[in-house]
Design a protein around this motif. Structure first.
Motif, PDB file in Angstrom:
ATOM      1  N   ILE A 255     -67.453  30.403  93.411  1.00 16.44           N
ATOM      2  CA  ILE A 255     -66.155  30.441  93.332  1.00 16.44           C
ATOM      3  C   ILE A 255     -65.595  30.203  94.811  1.00 16.44           C
ATOM      4  CG2 ILE A 255     -63.944  32.107  93.125  1.00 16.44           C
ATOM      5  CD1 ILE A 255     -65.833  33.796  91.371  1.00 16.44           C
ATOM      6  N   PHE A 257     -63.641  30.173  98.073  1.00 18.00           N
ATOM      7  CA  PHE A 257     -62.703  31.258  98.714  1.00 18.00           C
ATOM      8  C   PHE A 257     -62.466  32.684  98.208  1.00 18.00           C
ATOM      9  CE2 PHE A 257     -61.158  27.033 100.001  1.00 18.00           C
ATOM     10  CZ  PHE A 257     -61.614  26.715 101.137  1.00 18.00           C
ATOM     11  N   PHE A 258     -63.488  33.011  97.603  1.00 13.66           N
ATOM     12  CA  PHE A 258     -63.450  34.209  96.956  1.00 13.66           C
ATOM     13  C   PHE A 258     -63.521  35.640  98.008  1.00 13.66           C
ATOM     14  CE2 PHE A 258     -65.834  37.819  94.267  1.00 13.66           C
ATOM     15  CZ  PHE A 258     -64.843  38.003  93.596  1.00 13.66           C
ATOM     16  N   LYS A 259     -64.027  35.423  99.039  1.00 16.16           N
ATOM     17  CA  LYS A 259     -63.874  36.393 100.186  1.00 16.16           C
ATOM     18  C   LYS A 259     -62.147  36.672 100.236  1.00 16.16           C
ATOM     19  CE  LYS A 259     -65.170  37.797 104.702  1.00 16.16           C
ATOM     20  NZ  LYS A 259     -63.904  38.412 104.884  1.00 16.16           N
ATOM     21  N   ASN A 262     -60.680  38.255  97.279  1.00 14.82           N
ATOM     22  CA  ASN A 262     -60.667  39.831  97.452  1.00 14.82           C
ATOM     23  C   ASN A 262     -59.916  40.386  98.411  1.00 14.82           C
ATOM     24  OD1 ASN A 262     -62.811  40.746  95.584  1.00 14.82           O
ATOM     25  ND2 ASN A 262     -64.554  39.957  96.914  1.00 14.82           N
ATOM     26  N   ASP A 271     -63.167  41.745  90.659  1.00 11.51           N
ATOM     27  CA  ASP A 271     -63.958  42.150  89.734  1.00 11.51           C
ATOM     28  C   ASP A 271     -63.796  41.302  88.274  1.00 11.51           C
ATOM     29  OD1 ASP A 271     -65.835  43.325  91.249  1.00 11.51           O
ATOM     30  OD2 ASP A 271     -65.188  45.419  90.786  1.00 11.51           O
ATOM     31  N   ARG A 293     -75.764  35.634  86.477  1.00  5.79           N
ATOM     32  CA  ARG A 293     -74.897  36.065  87.804  1.00  5.79           C
ATOM     33  C   ARG A 293     -76.222  36.147  88.721  1.00  5.79           C
ATOM     34  NH1 ARG A 293     -71.409  41.058  89.869  1.00  5.79           N
ATOM     35  NH2 ARG A 293     -70.675  39.994  91.658  1.00  5.79           N
ATOM     36  N   ASP A 297     -70.364  35.712  93.990  1.00  7.24           N
ATOM     37  CA  ASP A 297     -69.538  34.849  93.295  1.00  7.24           C
ATOM     38  C   ASP A 297     -70.297  33.718  92.897  1.00  7.24           C
ATOM     39  OD1 ASP A 297     -69.873  33.767  95.854  1.00  7.24           O
ATOM     40  OD2 ASP A 297     -67.843  33.240  95.787  1.00  7.24           O
ATOM     41  N   LYS A 369     -69.444  21.786  98.426  1.00  6.75           N
ATOM     42  CA  LYS A 369     -68.680  22.982  99.179  1.00  6.75           C
ATOM     43  C   LYS A 369     -68.446  21.935 100.818  1.00  6.75           C
ATOM     44  CE  LYS A 369     -68.988  26.956  97.533  1.00  6.75           C
ATOM     45  NZ  LYS A 369     -67.805  27.945  97.048  1.00  6.75           N
TER      46      LYS A 369
END
Ligand SMILES: Nc1nc2c(ncn2[C@@H]2O[C@H](COP(=O)(O)OP(=O)(O)OP(=O)(O)O)[C@@H](O)[C@H]2O)c(=O)[nH]1
Length: 382
Positions: A255, A257-259, A262, A271, A293, A297, A369
Protein backbone atom coordinates in the motif's frame (compact mmCIF):
# COMPACT_ATOMS: atom_id res chain seq x y z
CA UNK A 1 -10.78 -17.51 -4.30
CA UNK A 2 -11.74 -16.19 -0.90
CA UNK A 3 -8.80 -15.46 1.36
CA UNK A 4 -10.29 -16.79 4.58
CA UNK A 5 -11.45 -20.01 2.99
CA UNK A 6 -8.14 -21.77 2.57
CA UNK A 7 -9.77 -25.06 3.43
CA UNK A 8 -6.71 -27.17 2.65
CA UNK A 9 -5.23 -26.07 5.95
CA UNK A 10 -8.45 -26.16 8.00
CA UNK A 11 -8.41 -28.68 10.75
CA UNK A 12 -11.82 -30.03 11.61
CA UNK A 13 -10.52 -32.96 13.61
CA UNK A 14 -12.44 -35.54 11.61
CA UNK A 15 -9.78 -36.54 9.10
CA UNK A 16 -7.02 -37.83 11.39
CA UNK A 17 -9.52 -39.30 13.86
CA UNK A 18 -11.32 -41.31 11.20
CA UNK A 19 -8.02 -42.54 9.76
CA UNK A 20 -7.07 -43.87 13.19
CA UNK A 21 -10.34 -45.72 13.63
CA UNK A 22 -9.23 -48.90 11.80
CA UNK A 23 -6.11 -49.01 14.00
CA UNK A 24 -8.37 -48.80 17.05
CA UNK A 25 -10.50 -51.70 15.78
CA UNK A 26 -7.42 -53.81 15.07
CA UNK A 27 -6.19 -53.28 18.63
CA UNK A 28 -9.64 -54.05 19.98
CA UNK A 29 -9.73 -57.25 17.92
CA UNK A 30 -6.31 -58.34 19.16
CA UNK A 31 -7.47 -57.78 22.74
CA UNK A 32 -10.58 -59.89 22.08
CA UNK A 33 -8.39 -62.56 20.54
CA UNK A 34 -6.15 -62.57 23.60
CA UNK A 35 -9.20 -62.91 25.90
CA UNK A 36 -10.50 -65.74 23.73
CA UNK A 37 -7.12 -67.52 23.89
CA UNK A 38 -7.06 -67.12 27.67
CA UNK A 39 -10.52 -68.65 27.78
CA UNK A 40 -9.45 -71.59 25.66
CA UNK A 41 -6.44 -72.23 27.91
CA UNK A 42 -8.76 -72.14 30.91
CA UNK A 43 -11.19 -74.60 29.34
CA UNK A 44 -8.38 -77.01 28.48
CA UNK A 45 -6.98 -76.67 31.98
CA UNK A 46 -10.41 -77.35 33.47
CA UNK A 47 -10.96 -80.34 31.17
CA UNK A 48 -7.84 -81.90 32.70
CA UNK A 49 -9.74 -82.05 36.00
CA UNK A 50 -13.12 -83.15 34.73
CA UNK A 51 -11.94 -85.95 32.45
CA UNK A 52 -10.24 -88.17 35.08
CA UNK A 53 -13.36 -87.88 37.23
CA UNK A 54 -15.49 -89.21 34.42
CA UNK A 55 -13.02 -92.02 33.87
CA UNK A 56 -12.93 -92.84 37.57
CA UNK A 57 -16.69 -93.02 37.70
CA UNK A 58 -17.10 -95.27 34.69
CA UNK A 59 -14.30 -97.67 35.64
CA UNK A 60 -15.17 -98.35 39.24
CA UNK A 61 -14.88 -102.13 38.79
CA UNK A 62 -13.85 -102.68 35.25
CA UNK A 63 -16.81 -103.11 32.93
CA UNK A 64 -19.26 -104.02 35.64
CA UNK A 65 -19.81 -101.91 38.69
CA UNK A 66 -19.53 -103.49 42.13
CA UNK A 67 -23.27 -103.50 42.52
CA UNK A 68 -23.88 -105.35 39.23
CA UNK A 69 -21.40 -108.14 40.14
CA UNK A 70 -23.15 -108.73 43.44
CA UNK A 71 -26.58 -108.73 41.74
CA UNK A 72 -25.54 -111.37 39.23
CA UNK A 73 -23.91 -113.48 41.88
CA UNK A 74 -27.08 -113.29 43.96
CA UNK A 75 -29.22 -114.34 40.96
CA UNK A 76 -27.06 -117.43 40.45
CA UNK A 77 -27.39 -118.32 44.12
CA UNK A 78 -31.16 -117.80 44.04
CA UNK A 79 -31.37 -120.00 40.93
CA UNK A 80 -29.36 -122.69 42.75
CA UNK A 81 -31.59 -122.30 45.79
CA UNK A 82 -34.71 -122.75 43.65
CA UNK A 83 -33.27 -125.91 42.11
CA UNK A 84 -32.43 -127.36 45.56
CA UNK A 85 -35.90 -126.65 46.93
CA UNK A 86 -37.44 -128.54 43.98
CA UNK A 87 -36.21 -132.00 45.16
CA UNK A 88 -33.51 -132.12 42.51
CA UNK A 89 -32.34 -135.07 40.43
CA UNK A 90 -28.67 -135.54 39.49
CA UNK A 91 -28.90 -133.05 36.59
CA UNK A 92 -30.51 -130.41 38.74
CA UNK A 93 -27.84 -130.91 41.41
CA UNK A 94 -25.12 -130.51 38.76
CA UNK A 95 -26.83 -127.35 37.51
CA UNK A 96 -27.06 -126.07 41.09
CA UNK A 97 -23.32 -126.72 41.57
CA UNK A 98 -22.58 -124.76 38.37
CA UNK A 99 -24.76 -121.87 39.56
CA UNK A 100 -23.01 -121.79 42.93
CA UNK A 101 -19.57 -121.91 41.30
CA UNK A 102 -20.52 -119.07 38.95
CA UNK A 103 -21.84 -117.10 41.90
CA UNK A 104 -18.59 -117.84 43.76
CA UNK A 105 -16.52 -116.45 40.86
CA UNK A 106 -18.45 -113.20 40.87
CA UNK A 107 -18.49 -113.01 44.66
CA UNK A 108 -14.77 -113.52 45.23
CA UNK A 109 -13.78 -109.91 44.51
CA UNK A 110 -11.04 -108.03 46.38
CA UNK A 111 -13.26 -105.00 46.94
CA UNK A 112 -15.90 -107.18 48.69
CA UNK A 113 -13.25 -108.84 50.87
CA UNK A 114 -11.91 -105.42 51.87
CA UNK A 115 -15.21 -103.71 52.64
CA UNK A 116 -17.70 -106.45 53.62
CA UNK A 117 -16.74 -108.83 56.44
CA UNK A 118 -19.51 -111.25 55.51
CA UNK A 119 -17.69 -112.09 52.26
CA UNK A 120 -15.19 -114.71 53.47
CA UNK A 121 -17.71 -116.65 55.66
CA UNK A 122 -20.19 -116.59 52.75
CA UNK A 123 -17.60 -117.95 50.32
CA UNK A 124 -16.77 -120.72 52.85
CA UNK A 125 -20.48 -121.57 52.99
CA UNK A 126 -20.54 -121.79 49.18
CA UNK A 127 -17.46 -124.08 49.22
CA UNK A 128 -19.08 -126.36 51.79
CA UNK A 129 -22.37 -126.41 49.89
CA UNK A 130 -20.67 -127.47 46.66
CA UNK A 131 -18.77 -130.22 48.54
CA UNK A 132 -21.99 -131.44 50.17
CA UNK A 133 -23.80 -131.45 46.84
CA UNK A 134 -20.97 -133.36 45.19
CA UNK A 135 -20.97 -135.92 48.02
CA UNK A 136 -24.76 -135.90 48.13
CA UNK A 137 -24.70 -136.37 51.91
CA UNK A 138 -26.89 -133.44 53.00
CA UNK A 139 -30.54 -132.85 52.25
CA UNK A 140 -30.97 -130.26 49.41
CA UNK A 141 -33.51 -128.35 51.50
CA UNK A 142 -30.93 -127.86 54.21
CA UNK A 143 -28.34 -126.75 51.64
CA UNK A 144 -30.87 -124.33 50.19
CA UNK A 145 -31.31 -122.80 53.62
CA UNK A 146 -27.51 -122.59 54.00
CA UNK A 147 -27.46 -120.31 50.96
CA UNK A 148 -29.58 -117.70 52.74
CA UNK A 149 -26.59 -116.13 54.51
CA UNK A 150 -24.48 -115.64 51.35
CA UNK A 151 -27.58 -114.21 49.59
CA UNK A 152 -28.12 -111.80 52.49
CA UNK A 153 -24.44 -110.85 52.30
CA UNK A 154 -24.70 -110.19 48.58
CA UNK A 155 -27.83 -108.08 49.14
CA UNK A 156 -25.91 -106.05 51.69
CA UNK A 157 -23.07 -105.61 49.22
CA UNK A 158 -25.55 -104.51 46.53
CA UNK A 159 -27.01 -101.89 48.82
CA UNK A 160 -23.56 -100.72 49.88
CA UNK A 161 -22.40 -100.49 46.27
CA UNK A 162 -25.54 -98.59 45.31
CA UNK A 163 -24.78 -96.10 48.06
CA UNK A 164 -21.19 -95.78 46.86
CA UNK A 165 -22.43 -95.26 43.32
CA UNK A 166 -24.82 -92.55 44.49
CA UNK A 167 -22.00 -90.87 46.37
CA UNK A 168 -19.78 -91.07 43.30
CA UNK A 169 -22.52 -89.51 41.16
CA UNK A 170 -23.13 -86.77 43.70
CA UNK A 171 -19.45 -86.02 44.07
CA UNK A 172 -19.05 -86.05 40.29
CA UNK A 173 -21.91 -83.62 39.75
CA UNK A 174 -20.67 -81.43 42.63
CA UNK A 175 -17.18 -81.26 41.16
CA UNK A 176 -18.61 -80.66 37.69
CA UNK A 177 -20.75 -77.82 39.01
CA UNK A 178 -17.75 -76.34 40.79
CA UNK A 179 -15.60 -76.50 37.66
CA UNK A 180 -18.41 -75.00 35.60
CA UNK A 181 -18.68 -72.12 38.03
CA UNK A 182 -14.93 -71.57 37.93
CA UNK A 183 -15.16 -71.54 34.16
CA UNK A 184 -18.07 -69.10 34.02
CA UNK A 185 -16.75 -66.64 36.62
CA UNK A 186 -13.24 -66.69 35.21
CA UNK A 187 -14.63 -66.13 31.71
CA UNK A 188 -16.60 -63.16 33.02
CA UNK A 189 -13.48 -61.86 34.74
CA UNK A 190 -11.40 -62.21 31.60
CA UNK A 191 -14.15 -60.49 29.61
CA UNK A 192 -14.36 -57.67 32.17
CA UNK A 193 -10.56 -57.24 32.08
CA UNK A 194 -10.71 -57.23 28.29
CA UNK A 195 -13.32 -54.45 28.39
CA UNK A 196 -11.32 -52.52 30.97
CA UNK A 197 -8.11 -52.74 28.95
CA UNK A 198 -9.98 -51.73 25.82
CA UNK A 199 -11.55 -48.76 27.58
CA UNK A 200 -8.17 -47.65 28.99
CA UNK A 201 -6.55 -48.05 25.62
CA UNK A 202 -9.38 -46.19 23.89
CA UNK A 203 -9.20 -43.36 26.41
CA UNK A 204 -5.45 -43.07 25.90
CA UNK A 205 -5.98 -43.03 22.14
CA UNK A 206 -8.60 -40.28 22.41
CA UNK A 207 -6.27 -38.20 24.61
CA UNK A 208 -3.44 -38.60 22.12
CA UNK A 209 -5.76 -37.66 19.26
CA UNK A 210 -6.94 -34.59 21.16
CA UNK A 211 -3.37 -33.52 21.86
CA UNK A 212 -2.46 -34.01 18.21
CA UNK A 213 -5.46 -31.97 17.11
CA UNK A 214 -4.51 -29.24 19.55
CA UNK A 215 -0.94 -29.18 18.24
CA UNK A 216 -2.21 -29.04 14.67
CA UNK A 217 -4.56 -26.21 15.59
CA UNK A 218 -1.67 -24.29 17.17
CA UNK A 219 0.45 -24.88 14.09
CA UNK A 220 -2.44 -23.72 11.93
CA UNK A 221 -2.77 -20.54 13.99
CA UNK A 222 0.97 -19.97 13.82
CA UNK A 223 0.71 -19.94 10.03
CA UNK A 224 -2.09 -17.36 9.89
CA UNK A 225 -2.18 -13.61 10.12
CA UNK A 226 -4.58 -12.86 12.99
CA UNK A 227 -5.77 -9.51 11.59
CA UNK A 228 -6.83 -10.62 8.11
CA UNK A 229 -7.14 -14.41 8.55
CA UNK A 230 -4.95 -15.15 5.54
CA UNK A 231 -1.66 -17.07 5.66
CA UNK A 232 1.57 -15.45 6.77
CA UNK A 233 5.11 -15.66 5.40
CA UNK A 234 5.61 -19.20 6.78
CA UNK A 235 2.44 -20.37 5.01
CA UNK A 236 3.74 -18.87 1.77
CA UNK A 237 7.02 -20.81 2.10
CA UNK A 238 5.17 -24.00 2.88
CA UNK A 239 2.80 -23.63 -0.08
CA UNK A 240 5.65 -22.94 -2.46
CA UNK A 241 7.42 -26.10 -1.26
CA UNK A 242 4.29 -28.13 -1.90
CA UNK A 243 4.12 -26.96 -5.54
CA UNK A 244 7.76 -27.27 -6.47
CA UNK A 245 7.13 -28.53 -9.99
CA UNK A 246 4.41 -25.96 -10.88
CA UNK A 247 4.84 -22.75 -12.76
CA UNK A 248 3.80 -20.14 -10.18
CA UNK A 249 3.17 -16.44 -10.22
CA UNK A 250 4.37 -14.49 -7.19
CA UNK A 251 2.68 -11.09 -6.79
CA UNK A 252 3.86 -8.67 -4.09
CA UNK A 253 1.47 -5.86 -3.18
CA UNK A 254 2.31 -2.84 -1.01
CA UNK A 255 0.00 0.00 0.00
CA UNK A 256 1.30 3.41 -0.89
CA UNK A 257 1.71 5.92 1.92
CA UNK A 258 0.08 3.65 4.46
CA UNK A 259 1.95 5.34 7.27
CA UNK A 260 0.22 8.60 6.38
CA UNK A 261 -3.12 6.78 6.19
CA UNK A 262 -2.61 5.50 9.73
CA UNK A 263 -1.47 8.85 10.94
CA UNK A 264 -4.53 10.70 9.60
CA UNK A 265 -7.27 8.05 9.85
CA UNK A 266 -6.04 6.25 12.94
CA UNK A 267 -4.71 2.75 13.45
CA UNK A 268 -8.14 1.00 13.61
CA UNK A 269 -9.06 2.52 10.25
CA UNK A 270 -5.70 1.29 8.95
CA UNK A 271 -6.63 -2.22 10.15
CA UNK A 272 -10.00 -2.00 8.43
CA UNK A 273 -8.31 -0.93 5.20
CA UNK A 274 -5.94 -3.91 5.40
CA UNK A 275 -8.94 -6.28 5.77
CA UNK A 276 -10.82 -4.60 2.92
CA UNK A 277 -7.83 -4.77 0.65
CA UNK A 278 -7.50 -8.51 1.26
CA UNK A 279 -11.03 -9.02 -0.06
CA UNK A 280 -10.40 -6.72 -2.96
CA UNK A 281 -7.16 -8.44 -3.99
CA UNK A 282 -8.82 -11.85 -3.68
CA UNK A 283 -11.64 -10.63 -5.89
CA UNK A 284 -9.30 -9.26 -8.55
CA UNK A 285 -7.09 -12.34 -8.78
CA UNK A 286 -8.21 -15.77 -10.10
CA UNK A 287 -9.93 -18.33 -7.89
CA UNK A 288 -6.78 -20.45 -7.55
CA UNK A 289 -4.75 -17.58 -6.08
CA UNK A 290 -3.78 -17.79 -2.40
CA UNK A 291 -3.15 -14.64 -0.40
CA UNK A 292 -0.60 -13.99 2.35
CA UNK A 293 0.23 -11.04 4.52
CA UNK A 294 3.99 -10.74 4.78
CA UNK A 295 3.90 -8.00 7.42
CA UNK A 296 2.81 -4.37 7.81
CA UNK A 297 1.13 -3.25 4.59
CA UNK A 298 2.78 -5.85 2.37
CA UNK A 299 0.80 -8.73 0.81
CA UNK A 300 1.72 -11.58 -1.49
CA UNK A 301 -0.32 -13.77 -3.81
CA UNK A 302 0.64 -17.16 -5.19
CA UNK A 303 -1.18 -18.32 -8.31
CA UNK A 304 -0.66 -20.57 -11.30
CA UNK A 305 1.31 -18.76 -14.00
CA UNK A 306 0.81 -19.89 -17.59
CA UNK A 307 3.00 -17.09 -18.90
CA UNK A 308 4.15 -13.59 -17.99
CA UNK A 309 1.42 -11.96 -20.15
CA UNK A 310 -1.34 -13.70 -18.22
CA UNK A 311 0.30 -12.64 -14.96
CA UNK A 312 0.47 -9.06 -16.29
CA UNK A 313 -3.25 -9.13 -17.01
CA UNK A 314 -3.98 -10.08 -13.42
CA UNK A 315 -1.71 -7.29 -12.11
CA UNK A 316 -3.44 -4.83 -14.40
CA UNK A 317 -6.86 -6.03 -13.24
CA UNK A 318 -5.87 -5.63 -9.60
CA UNK A 319 -4.46 -2.19 -10.18
CA UNK A 320 -7.63 -1.15 -11.99
CA UNK A 321 -9.94 -2.57 -9.37
CA UNK A 322 -8.23 -0.59 -6.59
CA UNK A 323 -8.50 2.54 -8.65
CA UNK A 324 -12.20 1.93 -9.27
CA UNK A 325 -12.91 1.16 -5.64
CA UNK A 326 -11.59 4.62 -4.79
CA UNK A 327 -10.86 4.10 -1.08
CA UNK A 328 -10.39 7.57 0.30
CA UNK A 329 -6.85 8.43 1.46
CA UNK A 330 -6.79 12.10 2.45
CA UNK A 331 -3.06 12.06 3.24
CA UNK A 332 -2.10 10.62 -0.15
CA UNK A 333 0.18 13.34 -1.68
CA UNK A 334 -1.54 13.46 -5.06
CA UNK A 335 -4.30 10.86 -5.64
CA UNK A 336 -6.29 11.33 -2.41
CA UNK A 337 -7.30 7.68 -2.64
CA UNK A 338 -5.64 4.41 -1.75
CA UNK A 339 -3.19 3.18 -4.36
CA UNK A 340 -1.08 0.05 -4.58
CA UNK A 341 2.39 -0.73 -5.84
CA UNK A 342 2.63 -4.19 -7.36
CA UNK A 343 5.67 -6.25 -8.31
CA UNK A 344 5.52 -9.77 -9.74
CA UNK A 345 7.39 -12.62 -11.33
CA UNK A 346 6.76 -16.06 -12.77
CA UNK A 347 8.86 -19.06 -11.62
CA UNK A 348 9.09 -22.83 -11.10
CA UNK A 349 10.36 -23.41 -7.52
CA UNK A 350 12.31 -26.59 -8.30
CA UNK A 351 14.25 -24.75 -11.04
CA UNK A 352 14.62 -21.22 -9.73
CA UNK A 353 14.22 -21.42 -6.01
CA UNK A 354 11.92 -19.23 -3.95
CA UNK A 355 14.55 -16.72 -2.67
CA UNK A 356 15.43 -15.76 -6.24
CA UNK A 357 11.81 -15.41 -7.24
CA UNK A 358 11.04 -13.29 -4.18
CA UNK A 359 14.02 -11.11 -4.91
CA UNK A 360 12.80 -10.57 -8.50
CA UNK A 361 9.24 -9.69 -7.42
CA UNK A 362 10.55 -7.40 -4.69
CA UNK A 363 12.86 -5.69 -7.16
CA UNK A 364 9.89 -5.12 -9.50
CA UNK A 365 7.93 -3.65 -6.58
CA UNK A 366 10.84 -1.41 -5.63
CA UNK A 367 11.04 -0.15 -9.19
CA UNK A 368 7.35 0.84 -9.05
CA UNK A 369 7.91 2.57 -5.72
CA UNK A 370 10.88 4.54 -7.00
CA UNK A 371 9.06 5.37 -10.23
CA UNK A 372 6.30 7.15 -8.27
CA UNK A 373 4.10 4.28 -6.98
CA UNK A 374 0.52 3.38 -8.05
CA UNK A 375 1.57 0.98 -10.79
CA UNK A 376 2.63 -2.61 -11.45
CA UNK A 377 5.72 -4.17 -12.92
CA UNK A 378 6.90 -7.70 -13.71
CA UNK A 379 10.48 -8.93 -13.82
CA UNK A 380 10.93 -12.16 -15.77
CA UNK A 381 13.58 -14.49 -14.39
CA UNK A 382 16.08 -15.52 -17.05
N1 LIG B 1 -3.08 -0.15 11.02
C1 LIG B 1 -2.01 -0.90 10.95
N2 LIG B 1 -0.84 -0.39 10.60
C2 LIG B 1 0.25 -1.17 10.50
C3 LIG B 1 0.19 -2.54 10.81
N3 LIG B 1 1.41 -3.06 10.63
C4 LIG B 1 2.23 -2.06 10.22
N4 LIG B 1 1.51 -0.90 10.14
C5 LIG B 1 1.98 0.36 9.74
O1 LIG B 1 2.22 0.39 8.34
C6 LIG B 1 3.09 1.45 8.07
C7 LIG B 1 4.07 1.06 7.02
O2 LIG B 1 4.84 2.19 6.72
P1 LIG B 1 5.95 2.18 5.62
O3 LIG B 1 6.70 0.87 5.68
O4 LIG B 1 6.71 3.42 5.80
O5 LIG B 1 5.16 2.20 4.28
P2 LIG B 1 4.33 3.33 3.61
O6 LIG B 1 3.94 4.37 4.61
O7 LIG B 1 3.17 2.65 2.95
O8 LIG B 1 5.31 3.92 2.60
P3 LIG B 1 5.56 3.43 1.13
O9 LIG B 1 5.40 1.93 1.16
O10 LIG B 1 6.94 3.80 0.83
O11 LIG B 1 4.55 4.07 0.30
C8 LIG B 1 3.76 1.82 9.41
O12 LIG B 1 3.30 3.10 9.81
C9 LIG B 1 3.28 0.78 10.38
O13 LIG B 1 3.07 1.29 11.67
C10 LIG B 1 -1.07 -3.05 11.23
O14 LIG B 1 -1.21 -4.23 11.53
N5 LIG B 1 -2.12 -2.22 11.28
Amino acid sequence: MKPTLDSSRDIDGKGPASSKRPVRYIKWLSLSLMSFMALMVLIIYEARWVLPEIQTYFSQSGNLTGQQLATRSRHYLQDAQARLLDIPGPEERAAAITDIELAYGLFDVDVYHQHYDCTSPSLSVLDETVTALENNNVLPVILARELLDPIACLTRIEMGQLDLRGEAINSFSDRTRWHNQVLIYTSLLIFAFGLLFWWLHDRQLRRTEKATQETLRWMERAMRDPLTGIGNRSALHQDVMQQEQQSLGLVLVDIDFFKQYNDTMGHPAGDALLRHLVLLIADALPEEATLYRLGGDEFAALLPCKDVDALGRYCQQLHLQVQQSAFSHAAHPNKKQVTLSIGATCFIPSRVGFPRAYEAADKALYQVKTAGRDDWHIIAIA
